[in-house]
Design an enzyme around this catalytic site. Structure first.
Site: not given
Length: 303
Positions: A39, A67, A81, A173
Site C-alpha cells: 500500500d 513486517y 489504516d 491492516r
C-alpha cells in the site's frame, strides 16, 4: 534488456505501480513487474522482476513475509489504516499491557481473516477497492492465513509496535483491526514496514535514487540478481548436450535427457517444479507429468 531481479525499498506515498513506472524510466526498458503489492502508506521490501524474470512474478507471491507494524488502538477507519476516514471510539475501557499482549499473541497460528474493504482482491473480476470507491458493499469472504510469529517491541497505549512473520495473503491492516475488535477498543494500522519477503531482506534493498545512481555510473549489474536467485529452493537439473534441441523447442523431456542428483530426482518425480540449466544458465522450469512419464515445460526463459 536487463534480465534479473531488484530488491527495492519502496518509500512511503509511492504505490507499487509508481515504483515500476519510475524504474522503466531509469532502466530504459518496459518489461518490468513487481510481486507482493505494498500500500502507499507502507514502506520496505518490494521485489521487482526485470525482463525474462517477469515470468516469475506470480511464483514469488507465495513467499513468507515479515513486517514491522504499529497498531493504534481506540480508532477505526474505513481502510483499516491511518490513511482512511477515522472514527474515534468512545466509552471503552483502556486495557492493561498484559491484556493487550494476550490479545496480540492470540492471533499466532492458523486462522481465517476477512480482507479490508480497500484491497486488491478481485470479486467478479473487479477489485475490492474499486467497489469501495464507488460506495458499493460486496461480500468479503474469509481467507485462510497463518501468523508464524509475533514479537511485541513496545506497548505505549494507544500504540503497539510489533514484528510479525506471516504467510502470503495476510493483511496486517486486518490483523490490526481484529486485535482492536478483540480488545473492544477498535484498532487500525498506523504504520507498516516490510522487512522481508522470502530471501529478500530490508538491509539489502535499494531506494530508487540509488538504482538511478548505479545506472548513471554504468554499474547497475551490481544490484541486479540473477533469476535463479529466486528459485534456490527448487530442485535443479542440467540438460545433456545431445538433447539441447528438445529444450530449445520447449519439448517434453525424458528423465534420461537430464543430469539430476539423486536427492533432486526424488523431489522432481513427486511433481515439484524444477530448474533446468543449459551451459550453466537457467533455461526453463519444468514439471514431471505422471500420466506421460515425461517432464513438461512450465516456464521458458530462452526467448
Amino acid at each position: 534488456m536487463i534480465n534479473g531481479v531488484l530488491n527495492i525499498y519502496k518509500e512511503q506515498d509511492f504505490t507499487s505501480f509508481d515504483v515500476v513506472a519510475k524504474l522503466r524510466g531509469i532502466l530504459h526498458q518496459k518489461k518490468i513487474g513487481h510481486t507482493g503489492t505494498l500500500d502507499p502508506l507502507a514502506e520496505g521490501v518490494l521485489v521487482v522482476c526485470l525482463g525474462n524474470a517477469t515470468k516469475l512474478c506470480e511464483m514469488l507471491t507465495s513467499d513468507t513475509k515479515e513486517y514491522e507494524a504499529v497498531l493504534k488502538l481506540g480508532e477505526c477507519s474505513d481502510t483499516d489504516d491511518i490513511a482512511g476516514e477515522i472514527i474515534s471510539n468512545e466509552g471503552y475501557i483502556v486495557p492493561d499491557e498484559d491484556t493487550i499482549r494476550d490479545a496480540v499473541m492470540s492471533f499466532v497460528g492458523k486462522s481465517m481473516q476477512i480482507p479490508p474493504k480497500y484491497a486488491a482482491i478481485k470479486v467478479d473480476g473487479k477489485k475490492l477497492y474499486e467497489y469501495a470507491r464507488e460506495g458499493k458493499e460486496v461480500p468479503r469472504f474469509e481467507r485462510p492465513v497463518e501468523i508464524f510469529n509475533i514479537d511485541i517491541h513496545e506497548i505505549d497505549f494507544p500504540f503497539v509496535r510489533f514484528t510479525v512473520k506471516c504467510s502470503k495473503g495476510t493483511y496486517i491492516r486486518s490483523l490490526c483491526r481484529d486485535i482492536g475488535d478483540k480488545l473492544g477498543t477498535g484498532g487500525l494500522m498506523f504504520s507498516l514496514l516490510r522487512r522481508q519477503t522470502g530471501r529478500f531482506l530490508l538491509e539489502n534493498s535499494l531506494k530508487l535514487h540509488e538504482v538511478e545512481e548505479l545506472m548513471n555510473e554504468g554499474t547497475i549489474e551490481k544490484a541486479v540478481l540473477p533469476m535463479d536467485s529466486l528459485l534456490l529452493d527448487y530442485p535443479s537439473a542440467n540438460i545433456k548436450d545431445d538433447f539441447m534441441k528438445y529444450l530449445l523447442n520447449g519439448n517434453k523431456l525424458h528423465e534420461d535427457y537430464l543430469d539430476i542428483s539423486e536427492e533432486d530426482r526424488e523431489k522432481i518425480l513427486l511433481g515439484e517444479i524444477f530448474r533446468v540449466y543449459m551451459n550453466g544458465n537457467l533455461a526453463a522450469l519444468y514439471r514431471y507429468d505422471r500420466e506421460s512419464g515425461m517432464m513438461k515445460s512450465y516456464k521458458m526463459f530462452l526467448a
